[in-house]
Design a protein around this motif. Sequence first.
Motif, PDB file in Angstrom:
ATOM      1  N   LYS A 110      -0.723   7.593  11.776  1.00 22.93           N
ATOM      2  CA  LYS A 110      -0.662   7.726  10.386  1.00 22.93           C
ATOM      3  C   LYS A 110       0.552   8.272   9.889  1.00 22.93           C
ATOM      4  N   PRO A 111       0.989   7.768   9.037  1.00 19.81           N
ATOM      5  CA  PRO A 111       2.362   8.355   8.210  1.00 19.81           C
ATOM      6  C   PRO A 111       2.283   9.746   7.811  1.00 19.81           C
ATOM      7  N   ASP A 112       3.353  10.389   8.072  1.00 19.47           N
ATOM      8  CA  ASP A 112       3.304  11.910   7.376  1.00 19.47           C
ATOM      9  C   ASP A 112       3.025  12.009   6.074  1.00 19.47           C
ATOM     10  N   TRP A 113       2.522  13.056   5.902  1.00 21.84           N
ATOM     11  CA  TRP A 113       2.198  13.558   4.166  1.00 21.84           C
ATOM     12  C   TRP A 113       3.527  13.731   3.678  1.00 21.84           C
ATOM     13  N   PRO A 114       3.848  12.910   2.446  1.00 20.89           N
ATOM     14  CA  PRO A 114       5.302  12.955   1.996  1.00 20.89           C
ATOM     15  C   PRO A 114       5.376  14.305   1.120  1.00 20.89           C
ATOM     16  N   PRO A 115       6.035  15.443   1.532  1.00 23.14           N
ATOM     17  CA  PRO A 115       5.993  16.415   0.803  1.00 23.14           C
ATOM     18  C   PRO A 115       7.118  16.389  -0.406  1.00 23.14           C
ATOM     19  N   MET A 122      -7.045   7.911   3.574  1.00 24.70           N
ATOM     20  CA  MET A 122      -8.172   6.817   3.755  1.00 24.70           C
ATOM     21  C   MET A 122      -9.304   6.964   4.929  1.00 24.70           C
ATOM     22  N   PRO A 123     -10.589   6.996   4.422  1.00 22.08           N
ATOM     23  CA  PRO A 123     -11.241   7.262   5.743  1.00 22.08           C
ATOM     24  C   PRO A 123     -11.703   5.693   6.157  1.00 22.08           C
ATOM     25  N   GLU A 124     -12.150   5.707   7.395  1.00 23.30           N
ATOM     26  CA  GLU A 124     -12.419   4.371   8.250  1.00 23.30           C
ATOM     27  C   GLU A 124     -13.366   3.774   7.270  1.00 23.30           C
ATOM     28  N   GLY A 125     -13.334   2.405   7.085  1.00 26.50           N
ATOM     29  CA  GLY A 125     -14.339   1.674   6.136  1.00 26.50           C
ATOM     30  C   GLY A 125     -14.025   1.533   4.739  1.00 26.50           C
ATOM     31  N   SER A 126     -12.807   2.065   4.531  1.00 27.12           N
ATOM     32  CA  SER A 126     -12.471   1.966   3.082  1.00 27.12           C
ATOM     33  C   SER A 126     -12.220   0.492   2.665  1.00 27.12           C
ATOM     34  N   ILE A 127     -12.453   0.300   1.538  1.00 26.24           N
ATOM     35  CA  ILE A 127     -12.028  -1.124   0.824  1.00 26.24           C
ATOM     36  C   ILE A 127     -10.916  -0.978  -0.170  1.00 26.24           C
ATOM     37  N   VAL A 128      -9.953  -1.625   0.159  1.00 29.60           N
ATOM     38  CA  VAL A 128      -8.574  -1.679  -0.761  1.00 29.60           C
ATOM     39  C   VAL A 128      -8.360  -2.889  -1.369  1.00 29.60           C
ATOM     40  N   SER A 129      -8.427  -2.791  -2.675  1.00 28.14           N
ATOM     41  CA  SER A 129      -8.289  -4.098  -3.421  1.00 28.14           C
ATOM     42  C   SER A 129      -6.908  -3.894  -3.986  1.00 28.14           C
ATOM     43  N   GLU A 130      -6.030  -4.873  -3.349  1.00 34.60           N
ATOM     44  CA  GLU A 130      -4.602  -4.706  -3.646  1.00 34.60           C
ATOM     45  C   GLU A 130      -4.135  -5.633  -4.743  1.00 34.60           C
ATOM     46  N   GLU A 131      -3.791  -5.042  -5.979  1.00 34.30           N
ATOM     47  CA  GLU A 131      -3.189  -5.729  -6.921  1.00 34.30           C
ATOM     48  C   GLU A 131      -1.852  -5.313  -7.470  1.00 34.30           C
ATOM     49  N   ALA A 132      -1.145  -5.094  -6.486  1.00 35.06           N
ATOM     50  CA  ALA A 132       0.257  -4.463  -6.677  1.00 35.06           C
ATOM     51  C   ALA A 132       1.181  -5.686  -6.651  1.00 35.06           C
ATOM     52  N   VAL A 133       0.723  -6.890  -6.262  1.00 29.67           N
ATOM     53  CA  VAL A 133       1.776  -8.130  -6.274  1.00 29.67           C
ATOM     54  C   VAL A 133       3.388  -7.770  -5.930  1.00 29.67           C
ATOM     55  N   SER A 134       4.259  -7.526  -6.676  1.00 25.73           N
ATOM     56  CA  SER A 134       5.591  -7.493  -6.385  1.00 25.73           C
ATOM     57  C   SER A 134       6.087  -6.089  -5.794  1.00 25.73           C
ATOM     58  N   SER A 135       4.998  -5.104  -5.792  1.00 22.72           N
ATOM     59  CA  SER A 135       5.210  -3.868  -5.287  1.00 22.72           C
ATOM     60  C   SER A 135       4.387  -3.606  -3.930  1.00 22.72           C
ATOM     61  N   SER A 136       3.666  -4.471  -3.660  1.00 28.41           N
ATOM     62  CA  SER A 136       2.668  -4.206  -2.345  1.00 28.41           C
ATOM     63  C   SER A 136       3.428  -4.019  -1.080  1.00 28.41           C
ATOM     64  N   PRO A 191       5.908  -2.054   0.357  1.00 30.69           N
ATOM     65  CA  PRO A 191       5.817  -0.715   0.962  1.00 30.69           C
ATOM     66  C   PRO A 191       4.774  -0.011   1.179  1.00 30.69           C
ATOM     67  N   ILE A 192       3.585  -0.310   0.168  1.00 33.52           N
ATOM     68  CA  ILE A 192       2.306   0.246   0.238  1.00 33.52           C
ATOM     69  C   ILE A 192       1.300  -0.422   1.719  1.00 33.52           C
ATOM     70  N   THR A 232       6.239   3.611  -4.482  1.00 41.12           N
ATOM     71  CA  THR A 232       5.331   2.676  -3.977  1.00 41.12           C
ATOM     72  C   THR A 232       5.350   3.200  -2.436  1.00 41.12           C
ATOM     73  N   ASP A 233       6.371   3.835  -1.805  1.00 37.48           N
ATOM     74  CA  ASP A 233       6.702   4.007  -0.583  1.00 37.48           C
ATOM     75  C   ASP A 233       5.368   5.501  -0.345  1.00 37.48           C
ATOM     76  N   ALA A 234       5.688   6.388  -1.457  1.00 39.25           N
ATOM     77  CA  ALA A 234       4.754   7.661  -1.249  1.00 39.25           C
ATOM     78  C   ALA A 234       3.264   7.455  -1.436  1.00 39.25           C
ATOM     79  N   ILE A 235       2.997   6.177  -2.187  1.00 45.61           N
ATOM     80  CA  ILE A 235       1.544   5.695  -2.590  1.00 45.61           C
ATOM     81  C   ILE A 235       0.911   5.385  -1.394  1.00 45.61           C
TER      82      ILE A 235
END
Length: 162
Positions: free
Chosen positions: A85-90, A107-121, A123-124, A96-99
Amino acid sequence: MPLRLPYFPEPAETLLAGLKHLILVESQPPVSFFGYPGRRSQLAPEDCAMHVLASVEENGAEALRLLARECGLDSAPPPLLPLSKPDWPPNAGLTTDAIGRVLAHLMPEGSIVSEEAVSSSEPILRHLAAAAAHHLLPVTGGSIGQGSRWPWEPPWLVPIER
């Protein structure tokens, strides 16, 4: 997680430059999101040959399994990249990188991510590749978004395993 093509045509064309063969599995050839004046809609180079291993109506997973067997690769387990997992960004700003880092960290295992970031997705999603196993609902296009697909249909739910 497979790399995604960039949203805008210029970096997508740069990424695909020099490509001579593109194998399509349950997919259509990559095109620009919008019709840009003075640009081709097709993102792959003009001399790139398109090969369909499995059409959208066919079983792409089975086609890939059979291809692996034909190539003698079905007996070897796929290489797994060690991911953490990436480090917590202090004290990070809202980027978008911090997000991506925060989501991947919490995120817990089994999460559902609805990705609507389009042009910003990019780094996320790069950080989510190291998150706990989850499901990804990729953006379905433009301003329509996920709401037009409710209830969500299984082909759009992409499991991301670790």
